[in-house]
Design a protein around this motif. Structure first.
Motif, PDB file in Angstrom:
ATOM      1  N   VAL A  18       0.840  -1.199   0.000  1.00  0.00           N
ATOM      2  CA  VAL A  18       0.000   0.000   0.000  1.00  0.00           C
ATOM      3  C   VAL A  18       0.880   1.256   0.000  1.00  0.00           C
ATOM      4  CG1 VAL A  18      -1.619   1.380   1.359  1.00  0.00           C
ATOM      5  CG2 VAL A  18      -2.012  -1.062   1.063  1.00  0.00           C
ATOM      6  N   VAL A  19       1.934   1.223   0.843  1.00  0.00           N
ATOM      7  CA  VAL A  19       2.836   2.383   0.890  1.00  0.00           C
ATOM      8  C   VAL A  19       3.443   2.627  -0.491  1.00  0.00           C
ATOM      9  CG1 VAL A  19       4.960   3.313   1.875  1.00  0.00           C
ATOM     10  CG2 VAL A  19       3.373   2.059   3.330  1.00  0.00           C
ATOM     11  N   PHE A  22       0.921   3.921  -2.898  1.00  0.00           N
ATOM     12  CA  PHE A  22       0.563   5.277  -2.488  1.00  0.00           C
ATOM     13  C   PHE A  22       1.592   6.294  -2.980  1.00  0.00           C
ATOM     14  CE2 PHE A  22      -0.131   8.743   0.489  1.00  0.00           C
ATOM     15  CZ  PHE A  22      -1.509   8.795   0.540  1.00  0.00           C
ATOM     16  N   VAL A  23       2.881   6.051  -2.684  1.00  0.00           N
ATOM     17  CA  VAL A  23       3.879   7.053  -3.092  1.00  0.00           C
ATOM     18  C   VAL A  23       4.005   7.104  -4.614  1.00  0.00           C
ATOM     19  CG1 VAL A  23       5.287   7.163  -1.007  1.00  0.00           C
ATOM     20  CG2 VAL A  23       5.827   5.488  -2.741  1.00  0.00           C
ATOM     21  N   LEU A  26       0.841   9.049  -5.844  1.00  0.00           N
ATOM     22  CA  LEU A  26       0.818  10.414  -5.330  1.00  0.00           C
ATOM     23  C   LEU A  26       1.306  11.401  -6.383  1.00  0.00           C
ATOM     24  CD1 LEU A  26      -0.008  11.376  -2.580  1.00  0.00           C
ATOM     25  CD2 LEU A  26       2.374  11.413  -1.899  1.00  0.00           C
ATOM     26  N   LEU A  27       2.414  11.027  -7.019  1.00  0.00           N
ATOM     27  CA  LEU A  27       3.015  11.879  -8.034  1.00  0.00           C
ATOM     28  C   LEU A  27       2.095  12.005  -9.243  1.00  0.00           C
ATOM     29  CD1 LEU A  27       5.581  13.379  -8.982  1.00  0.00           C
ATOM     30  CD2 LEU A  27       6.413  11.218  -9.861  1.00  0.00           C
ATOM     31  N   ILE A 286      10.514   8.090   2.023  1.00  0.00           N
ATOM     32  CA  ILE A 286       9.250   7.625   2.599  1.00  0.00           C
ATOM     33  C   ILE A 286       9.232   6.102   2.654  1.00  0.00           C
ATOM     34  CG2 ILE A 286       6.783   7.403   2.149  1.00  0.00           C
ATOM     35  CD1 ILE A 286       6.698  10.208   1.299  1.00  0.00           C
TER      36      ILE A 286
ATOM     37  N   ARG B 127      -6.677  -1.820   5.146  1.00  0.00           N
ATOM     38  CA  ARG B 127      -5.311  -2.039   4.641  1.00  0.00           C
ATOM     39  C   ARG B 127      -4.709  -0.717   4.163  1.00  0.00           C
ATOM     40  NH1 ARG B 127      -6.688  -6.058   6.429  1.00  0.00           N
ATOM     41  NH2 ARG B 127      -5.936  -4.852   8.181  1.00  0.00           N
ATOM     42  N   GLY B 131      -1.445   1.297   5.636  1.00  0.00           N
ATOM     43  CA  GLY B 131      -0.363   1.786   4.789  1.00  0.00           C
ATOM     44  C   GLY B 131      -0.074   3.251   5.057  1.00  0.00           C
ATOM     45  N   ILE B 135       3.438   5.523   7.157  1.00  0.00           N
ATOM     46  CA  ILE B 135       4.276   6.650   6.729  1.00  0.00           C
ATOM     47  C   ILE B 135       4.263   7.708   7.823  1.00  0.00           C
ATOM     48  CG2 ILE B 135       4.647   8.371   4.938  1.00  0.00           C
ATOM     49  CD1 ILE B 135       2.905   6.649   3.105  1.00  0.00           C
ATOM     50  N   PRO B 136       5.440   8.097   8.342  1.00  0.00           N
ATOM     51  CA  PRO B 136       5.458   9.154   9.361  1.00  0.00           C
ATOM     52  C   PRO B 136       4.746  10.404   8.848  1.00  0.00           C
ATOM     53  CG  PRO B 136       7.629   8.168   9.131  1.00  0.00           C
ATOM     54  CD  PRO B 136       6.786   7.603   8.033  1.00  0.00           C
ATOM     55  N   LEU B 139       6.469  13.341   7.107  1.00  0.00           N
ATOM     56  CA  LEU B 139       7.009  12.991   5.790  1.00  0.00           C
ATOM     57  C   LEU B 139       5.921  12.938   4.734  1.00  0.00           C
ATOM     58  CD1 LEU B 139       9.626  10.263   6.540  1.00  0.00           C
ATOM     59  CD2 LEU B 139       9.979  12.466   5.502  1.00  0.00           C
ATOM     60  N   LEU B 147       4.643  18.351  -4.135  1.00  0.00           N
ATOM     61  CA  LEU B 147       4.016  18.187  -5.445  1.00  0.00           C
ATOM     62  C   LEU B 147       3.013  19.275  -5.785  1.00  0.00           C
ATOM     63  CD1 LEU B 147       3.469  14.371  -5.275  1.00  0.00           C
ATOM     64  CD2 LEU B 147       5.136  15.614  -6.627  1.00  0.00           C
TER      65      LEU B 147
END
Lengths: 313, 293
Positions: A18-19, A22-23, A26-27, A286, B127, B131, B135-136, B139, B147
């Motif tokens: 998911v991380v 996501f990143v 995001l872009l 990240i 989920r 996720g 992420i901190p 950040l 962006l």
């Protein structure tokens, strides 16, 4: 046990997926034209197109994603827009100061906060406990940079005991290395200490009200023995959990603390990348930070089984 | 039993207003302390334009003046009045804190209820929340800001996104815990369905933990905004937010520490006030949680 560890290990995969998704997206879903924003205010058309090509934004999105995942799986986090260096190398160069700062903060915070919490629980509702609770409440309110500047003002500017800022690698000698880490570690650790002290106190209070503590006391065991051997051991699970949860605090705090103290670590790298809008670096950081956080959670979950044999899976 | 409660109720009604306030304060000293502190800060923020001079007005002749009778909090390197800037900064902080708490509260409430109700959606949404939570938050906010073009709205959105999962978790757990309760079953059996069930039985239960969570998010929002501005990734530098004032004072810290310490202390006091309200409300509204902390 092995099955449990394996299961927990597998459960981290969807979170990291998911991380990653996501990143990546995001872009792509950012409002406006990210290539134009990254290229800067007065960038020429060609410069914007160059950034777009560099980020791969000119290709079909699924192709981009597949390529990105494939590289990620090989440990390739992409290339910095400005320096053209691989993100993994940039992160590697900045790793030492951040690891040193985080570990020393962890050490200082745990070594101070647990005894403070134990004393508070032992002296509950007395002066020592009140003072600890006041510290805990203030610790949550004081922002990291304020703590940092107050410490610098007292110990570096007025008393001149410690350096105002800067970082010396451990290779340059132990004392210069330690000297430079004291103020940043305390500044970064204030909230963390408040958190650990508070949970230690609460968890100890709960254990101290148990029958076996009364038994231990009444059979004449020394207070220290009861507190440390009987109570603290049984109060450990919530404390360890919070030490782990707090690592997230440290990761966010590192960005601020390194900026205040001018420490060339991952936090500075993040800020510099943000100011230059070097998105591949931000993206890589990240992923790394999230992986650390997920890993820490995994270690905590596994440590339960060792701390409390009653927990079975 | 009935007679006794009636007596105290009657007595209480007869008490003068001041005494009733005194009782309320004695019972909830934490909420009272937080509320008084917050009320002072909010009034200062609202009255800032009338209490102070222009926070943006530069006067190089007065640069880096220490606190004095004329400049209560001193001036910065452009000769701007720190008292004026600090009070105006309170507006930015409070607006960000409240807006972040409100927006993440509403989004989190909606998502939490959906997750608690529909098991199929629950798995996917949770989920995603896991996720985001990995992420901190600083950040994640930084990445979002990289962006886009800087602005107050962008900062608020960037702080809201990492805070939403915390609300979703709280609301979802409340909904799950009341799902199987007999009074819910009997309400359904009695014909209460859909929106009415939600409004009458589910929402009231989520309210207490939601309010408590919202106060903590308000505090976190203010801290993150200040941190972002301090790093140069927050609201545009011409807005006098506390983070910006501190960031702009950094290079002069050793000769003019007031430019950093005063807005910093104000930020800490504001966060303290909101946290005290949160702690007090938690103890009052949710005794189970209170015992654990």
């Amino acid at each position: 046990m092995t099955a449990y560890i394996l299961r927990r290990l597998l459960a981290t995969l969807p979170v990291m997926a998911v991380v990653a998704v996501f990143v990546f997206f995001l872009l792509r879903i950012a409002p406006g034209d990210p290539a134009a924003i990254i290229a800067g205010e007065d960038a020429t058309r060609e410069a914007i197109e160059a950034v777009r090509a560099k980020l791969g934004l000119d290709r079909p999105i699924l192709e981009q994603f597949a390529l990105w995942l494939w590289r990620l799986a090989q440990g390739d986090l992409g290339v910095s827009i400005f320096s053209n260096l691989p993100v993994t190398r940039l992160i590697g160069q900045r790793l030492e100061p951040t690891v040193a700062l985080t570990l020393s903060t962890l050490l200082v915070a745990v070594a101070l906060a647990i005894p403070i919490g134990v004393v508070a629980a032992w002296q509950v509702r007395k002066l020592a406990d009140r003072l600890v609770m006041i510290f805990a409440v203030l610790g949550f309110a004081v922002p990291g940079f304020l703590a940092a500047y107050v410490l610098i003002y007292i110990f570096a500017v007025q008393l001149q005991w410690l350096p105002v800022q800067g970082y010396r690698p451990i290779a340059e000698g132990l004392w210069p290395f330690v000297e430079g880490l004291i103020l940043p570690s305390v500044a970064l650790g204030v909230t963390y200490m408040a958190l650990i002290a508070r949970i230690t106190r609460a968890s100890m209070l709960e254990v101290l009200s148990q029958d076996y503590i009364r038994t231990a006391n009444s059979k004449g065991l020394a207070t220290r023995r009861v507190l440390l051997l009987h109570a603290l051991k049984n109060a450990a699970v919530p404390i360890v959990t919070v030490i782990g949860i707090g690592i997230a605090l440290l990761i966010s705090g590192v960005v601020i603390t390194e900026t205040v103290f001018n420490i060339p670590g991952l936090g500075r790298l993040t800020v510099d990348a943000v100011l230059k809008r070097d998105y591949p670096i931000v993206q890589g950081l990240i992923l790394v930070f999230a992986a650390v956080k997920v890993l820490v959670n995994l270690v905590i979950d596994i440590s339960y089984a060792f701390l409390d044999p009653r927990i079975r899976y | 039993m009935v007679a006794i409660t009636d007596d105290t109720a009657a007595e209480r009604a007869e008490l003068p207003v001041m005494a009733r306030w005194a009782t309320a304060i004695r019972r909830n000293p934490t909420i009272a302390a937080g509320a008084v502190l917050l009320a002072v800060l909010v009034s200062l923020a609202i009255l800032a334009p009338w209490l102070t001079v222009d926070p943006l007005k530069q006067a190089t002749i007065n640069r880096l003046r220490p606190p004095s009778e004329r400049f209560w909090f001193g001036t910065d390197q452009f000769g701007r009045d720190i008292f004026a800037r600090t009070l105006h900064g309170a507006r930015v902080s409070l607006i960000v804190g409240l807006t972040v708490a409100a927006i993440s509260g509403v989004i989190g409430l909606a998502l939490g209820i959906v997750c608690g109700y529909f098991r199929r959606i629950d798995g996917i949404v949770m989920r995603i929340m896991d996720g985001i939570m990995a992420i901190p938050s600083i950040l994640l906010a930084i990445a979002l800001i990289t962006l886009t073009r800087p602005g107050l709205a962008v900062v608020i959105i960037a702080i809201v996104i990492p805070e939403v999962p915390r609300v979703v978790r709280v609301v979802r757990s409340v909904v799950l815990s009341i799902r199987g309760q007999p009074y819910i079953d009997s309400a359904i059996a009695g014909g209460t369905r859909g929106f009415k069930l939600l409004a009458r039985h589910v929402l009231p239960n989520t309210l207490a933990p939601l309010i408590v969570q919202a106060t903590y998010i308000c505090a976190a929002g203010m801290l993150i905004e200040a941190a972002l501005s301090f790093l140069g990734a927050g609201v545009p530098p011409e807005i006098p937010s506390w983070g910006n004032i501190i960031a702009q004072g950094r290079n002069f810290f050793q000769i003019a520490p007031w430019t950093i310490l005063i807005p910093g202390v104000f930020l800490a006091l504001t966060v303290l006030a909101v946290n005290l309200m949160g702690d007090g409300l938690r103890d009052r509204l949710d005794p189970r949680l209170a015992r654990r902390m």
